[in-house]
Design an enzyme around this catalytic site. Structure first.
Site, PDB file in Angstrom:
ATOM      1  CB  CYS A 191      35.400  17.329  64.394  1.00 12.76           C
ATOM      2  SG  CYS A 191      36.817  18.273  63.714  1.00 12.76           S
TER       3      CYS A 191
ATOM      4  CG  HIS B 174      33.603  11.913  64.323  1.00 15.50           C
ATOM      5  ND1 HIS B 174      33.593  10.668  63.704  1.00 15.50           N
ATOM      6  CD2 HIS B 174      34.271  12.644  63.309  1.00 15.50           C
ATOM      7  CE1 HIS B 174      34.077  10.581  62.539  1.00 15.50           C
ATOM      8  NE2 HIS B 174      34.603  11.794  62.117  1.00 15.50           N
TER       9      HIS B 174
ATOM     10  NE  ARG C   8      39.653  11.016  58.380  1.00 18.15           N
ATOM     11  CZ  ARG C   8      38.293  10.680  57.436  1.00 18.15           C
ATOM     12  NH1 ARG C   8      37.973   9.477  57.394  1.00 18.15           N
ATOM     13  NH2 ARG C   8      37.702  11.444  56.593  1.00 18.15           N
TER      14      ARG C   8
ATOM     15  CB  CYS D 202      37.915  15.473  58.707  1.00 18.25           C
ATOM     16  SG  CYS D 202      37.439  13.867  59.399  1.00 18.25           S
TER      17      CYS D 202
END
Lengths: 281, 104
Positions: A195, A199, A238, A242
């Site tokens: 992740c 991000h 979400r 991902c």
């Protein structure tokens, strides 16, 4: 077969990117400060509360398109549907409001929380299904439109309220926080992305046509209407997408690890305003 | 880690090449290769780290076997096993490696 092998090789080569240094102990308050400082120093021109607007805080052109879209927001129908669902009594005469503090109004910012009796993280989506089951109703799909509508309404009537997530000194809560952090930073899938690869290491950059959102405040806009999906999506949806996007088999929606990731990211967003439901490309 | 992942992938590729040049594979050979791939993928599942491409390759292997193209089916099953083993390696490596990426 050659195509699959080639993609595997490309994925690993692309994803062999940077790191930021090691961490071993769990001190949520200290980590909160470091996490926030990282983003505010990296993006000094982005006002703190604007991080909740994700890619729009990173890209001026995209922001203008979003502002125009907000005149007739695509999540509006979900908010209306959610309100109707929320206020319609169950078969036993009770409503969702009976399951929540303040009748469920203006409380989105306090989720997820650590439930010391259950010994686990309770997200808003899980709390809604627990409410349904306690009142004799079947639970909704965590990635379906019903759950998205309910959470859209609850986010909408909590807009502007700052995230207020607590991590108590309970070893189980600290373990949940740590597990969420680990999942957030662990690389997975054939493309070998975490992740954080998108991000933390790459916010503001493009991946194909998308502008990557910063992790700071990333959960504040959920649930979201995504043009790519042609509809609303929950937090669960979400996370699932991902994982799929990096060619990892997703966990079950609301798996312990997904709830722990949401807990970690929400704590890291403390003080930032709820902006959901959101709209994303 | 990349080396550990490339080696099984390259091994699968070379095995596929040997198979193509060698005598034709049989259904029993395919069943054996499939069983090994499924066992590795199950282990990756226990680590919550399966790859979508492993499942897709297993499906393609099954389709090739259904069409009685056992050479192709065996090659795909071996590739699926290599992918599954790479995902296991990734999960084991990331048990600790993630800490190096945490913001501090």
């Amino acid at each position: 077969m050659r195509k699959t092998l080639f993609l595997a090789l490309v994925g690993f080569t692309l994803a062999a990117g940077g790191s930021v240094r090691a961490a071993d102990t769990t001190d949520p308050d200290a980590e909160f400060k470091v996490f926030r400082d990282y983003f505010t120093k990296r993006f000094p021109n982005v006002p703190l509360n604007d991080f909740v607007n994700g890619p729009y805080s990173m890209d001026e052109g995209l922001r203008k398109q979003w502002e125009a879209k907000e005149e007739f927001p695509p999540y509006e129908f979900a908010v209306e549907t959610g309100k109707e669902m929320f206020t319609t009594p169950f078969a036993n005469g009770k409503t969702y409001g009976d399951c929540f503090p303040n009748k469920g109004i203006g409380i989105r910012q306090t989720y997820p929380y650590f439930d010391d009796k259950a010994g686990k993280v309770i997200t808003l989506e899980l709390a809604l299904n627990l409410c349904r089951e306690a009142n004799g109703e079947k639970p909704y799909s965590y990635i379906g439109d019903e759950m998205a509508s309910l959470t859209a309404y609850m986010a909408f009537n909590s807009r502007g309220k700052p995230f207020d997530i607590k991590v108590p000194k309970d070893p189980r809560a600290l373990a949940a926080f740590e597990n969420g952090k680990a999942y957030f930073y662990q690389r997975r899938g054939q493309l070998n992305f975490s992740c954080a690869s998108c991000h933390v290491q790459s916010p503001g950059q493009r991946i194909r046509t998308e502008v990557l959102a910063p992790a700071l405040g990333i959960v504040a806009a959920l649930p979201i209407y995504r043009s790519e999906w042609g509809g609303m999506g929950t937090t669960s949806r979400r996370f699932v997408t991902c994982n799929s996007q990096v060619r990892g088999v997703p966990l079950q929606p609301q798996d312990d690890l997904y709830r722990d990731v949401e807990y970690y990211l929400s704590f890291m967003s403390n003080g930032l305003p709820i902006s959901g439901p959101g709209a994303r490309p | 880690m990349r080396k550990r992942i490339f080696v099984p992938l390259l091994a699968a590729l070379s095995i596929a090449g040997v198979n193509a040049a060698d005598s034709a594979g049989t259904e029993a050979d395919f069943r054996s290769a499939l069983s090994a791939a499924e066992a590795a993928n199950k282990q990756a599942g226990a680590l919550k780290n399966q790859w979508t491409t492993t499942a897709q390759t297993l499906t393609a292997a099954g389709q090739a076997a259904a069409a009685h193209d056992y050479d192709q089916a065996i090659a795909l099953a071996k590739l699926a096993e290599a992918l599954a083993k790479a995902s296991i390696d990734q999960a084991k490596e990331q048990e600790e490696a993630w800490k190096a990426a945490v913001i501090r």
